[in-house]
Design an enzyme around this catalytic site. Structure first.
Site, short mmCIF file in Angstrom:
data_model
loop_
_atom_site.label_atom_id
_atom_site.label_comp_id
_atom_site.label_asym_id
_atom_site.label_seq_id
_atom_site.Cartn_x
_atom_site.Cartn_y
_atom_site.Cartn_z
N THR A 177 43.09 33.97 36.96
CA THR A 177 43.86 34.47 38.10
C THR A 177 43.33 35.79 38.65
OG1 THR A 177 45.39 35.54 36.56
CG2 THR A 177 46.02 33.36 37.40
N ASP A 178 42.61 36.55 37.80
CA ASP A 178 42.26 37.91 38.21
C ASP A 178 41.45 37.96 39.50
OD1 ASP A 178 43.61 38.87 36.05
OD2 ASP A 178 41.84 39.33 34.85
N ASP A 207 35.93 34.63 31.65
CA ASP A 207 37.11 35.33 32.15
C ASP A 207 36.75 35.68 33.59
OD1 ASP A 207 39.45 37.53 30.90
OD2 ASP A 207 38.63 37.81 32.90
N SER A 208 37.65 35.47 34.51
CA SER A 208 37.24 35.58 35.91
C SER A 208 36.91 37.01 36.32
CB SER A 208 38.29 34.97 36.84
OG SER A 208 39.39 35.83 37.01
N SER A 209 37.13 37.99 35.46
CA SER A 209 36.64 39.34 35.79
C SER A 209 35.12 39.37 35.81
CB SER A 209 37.14 40.39 34.79
OG SER A 209 38.03 39.87 33.87
N THR A 250 42.49 32.02 31.73
CA THR A 250 43.54 31.81 30.73
C THR A 250 43.93 30.35 30.58
OG1 THR A 250 44.42 34.01 31.13
CG2 THR A 250 45.92 32.45 30.13
N GLN A 259 45.89 49.19 53.75
CA GLN A 259 46.33 49.17 52.35
C GLN A 259 47.65 48.43 52.19
OE1 GLN A 259 46.66 53.20 50.85
NE2 GLN A 259 44.56 53.70 51.46
N CYS A 260 48.38 48.25 53.30
CA CYS A 260 49.67 47.54 53.22
C CYS A 260 49.42 46.09 52.88
CB CYS A 260 50.41 47.61 54.55
SG CYS A 260 50.89 49.27 54.99
N THR A 302 46.79 37.11 47.56
CA THR A 302 46.56 38.30 46.74
C THR A 302 47.26 38.09 45.41
OG1 THR A 302 46.52 39.73 48.67
CG2 THR A 302 47.11 40.78 46.62
N1 ASP Z 1 41.71 37.51 32.69
C1 ASP Z 1 42.06 36.15 33.05
C2 ASP Z 1 41.07 35.68 34.09
O1 ASP Z 1 41.20 36.03 35.22
C3 ASP Z 1 43.46 36.12 33.56
C4 ASP Z 1 43.96 34.75 33.92
O2 ASP Z 1 43.28 33.76 33.90
O3 ASP Z 1 45.14 34.67 34.28
O4 ASP Z 1 40.16 34.97 33.75
#
Ligand code: ASP
Length: 337
Positions: free
Chosen positions: A88-89, A56-58, A13, A272-273, A161
């Site tokens: 951020t993802d 996009d980091s996904s 982003t 999981q915590c 996280t």
């Molecule tokens: N979908 C974006 C990514 O991880 C979200 C972000 O950058 O905040 O590339």
């Protein structure tokens, strides 16, 4: 002579700007001074490089982690620090992976991004990028670590996280304090840094992706567990257990894990915590896991656990016993000792 920082731009982003019609586009890094004019008056020199593909980091992959680590290795002697602009993802996964890949790191590698694009008026990106650059270039302290800077916090990267998809405060490090207090001044907490290495940087980029994460839930049955444990080629699995590392004690479940371990699959126990640690044998509900050879991984995050498993399997492909032993050790401060 000014300190020098290299920005490695991967996408996310932060790297979007609004055109005259209001649409968002990735911006060319050579326009960074247009997006963040404050950088024109900074006291360090900035160069930048862009990954072959802006994502996009996904869509992040271990191959791209290798590309980022390769750039750092190639440019290591020319720069005092590195800033990686990243979505951020999956930032916490990339930070963890880089921390393992960059053995004996003696310079700061700071990942940052934003929740709103740099091109938007209220963007958190400007603040994040400026602080990340300040930290990567500072002469006040040398941080020999891969870190994440986000919304006034500098964290050890492999402790983070992403815990909020909307707030500017998107990251948390539940099991390790922040490495700096960032307010009017930036005060570094040097006693929390990793020790400065005595050996030269060593970069290893092999990852074995034949791994899985199996999250437990009340009602999970043999079909799902067996499907995961019998995935073709599976080398390791992280089970996300309850509380301090507890799991169902039913015979079918323990036998399924035991059989996988006998086939050579490494099984790692991560809670999981969000905060706290796996303590095998604290409850009867983890005694069988310990008995059959599941590796307890302390207070590691799931992001660090899965990247560490891929990394160790990648660099020790023929030595499962060694991988098991290293999984419960702290390699880069990812587990409290
Ligand atoms: N979908 C974006 C990514 O991880 C979200 C972000 O950058 O905040 O590339």
């Amino acid at each position: 002579m000014n300190n020098k920082v290299l920005i490695i731009y991967t996408g996310g982003t932060i790297g979007m700007v609004q055109d005259e019609n209001g649409s968002l586009h990735p911006f060319a890094l050579d326009r960074i001074y247009d997006a963040v004019p404050q950088l024109k008056s900074c006291s360090y020199d900035i160069d930048s490089v862009t990954l072959d593909e802006i994502i996009d980091s996904s869509n992040m992959t271990p191959a791209m982690w290798g590309e980022i680590a390769g750039i750092i290795e190639r440019e290591y002697n020319r720069y005092d620090g590195f800033v990686v602009l990243h979505g951020t993802d999956t930032m916490a996964y990339t930070a963890s992976a880089l921390s393992f890949m960059l053995k004996n790191l003696s310079k700061p590698v700071v990942l940052t991004g934003s929740q709103l694009p740099l091109g938007m008026l209220r963007s958190d990106g400007r603040e994040n990028i400026i602080c990340a650059l300040e930290i990567a270039s500072t002469r006040l302290a040398t941080i020999p670590e891969v870190c994440i800077f986000f919304e006034s916090h500098l964290y050890r990267g492999n402790r983070c996280t992403k815990m909020n998809a909307e707030n500017f405060d998107a990251f948390e490090s539940y099991n390790y304090p922040s490495l700096a207090k960032v307010g009017i001044n930036i005060t570094f907490k040097e006693h929390l840094f990793l020790p400065m290495p005595t050996q030269p940087l060593m970069v290893r980029t092999q990852f074995d992706t034949r791994v899985a994460v199996l999250k437990l839930f009340p009602g999970i049955g043999p079909e799902v567990v067996n499907a995961v444990l019998h995935a073709p080629g599976l080398q390791g699995v992280v089970i996300e257990t309850y509380g301090s590392g507890n799991a169902p004690t039913g015979q079918w479940f323990i036998s399924a894990l035991d059989e996988a371990i006998h086939r050579g699959v490494i099984v790692m126990n991560v809670t999981q915590c969000k905060a706290g640690a796996v303590k095998m044998r604290q409850y009867a509900a983890s005694c069988d896991l310990d008995r059959i050879g599941v590796v307890g991984a302390g207070d590691i995050t799931i992001e660090a656990a899965i990247t560490k498993m891929m990394y160790l399997l990648g660099i020790y492909p023929n030595d499962k016993e060694h991988v098991k032993q290293r999984l419960s050790d702290s390699l880069r401060g990812e587990i409290s000792e």
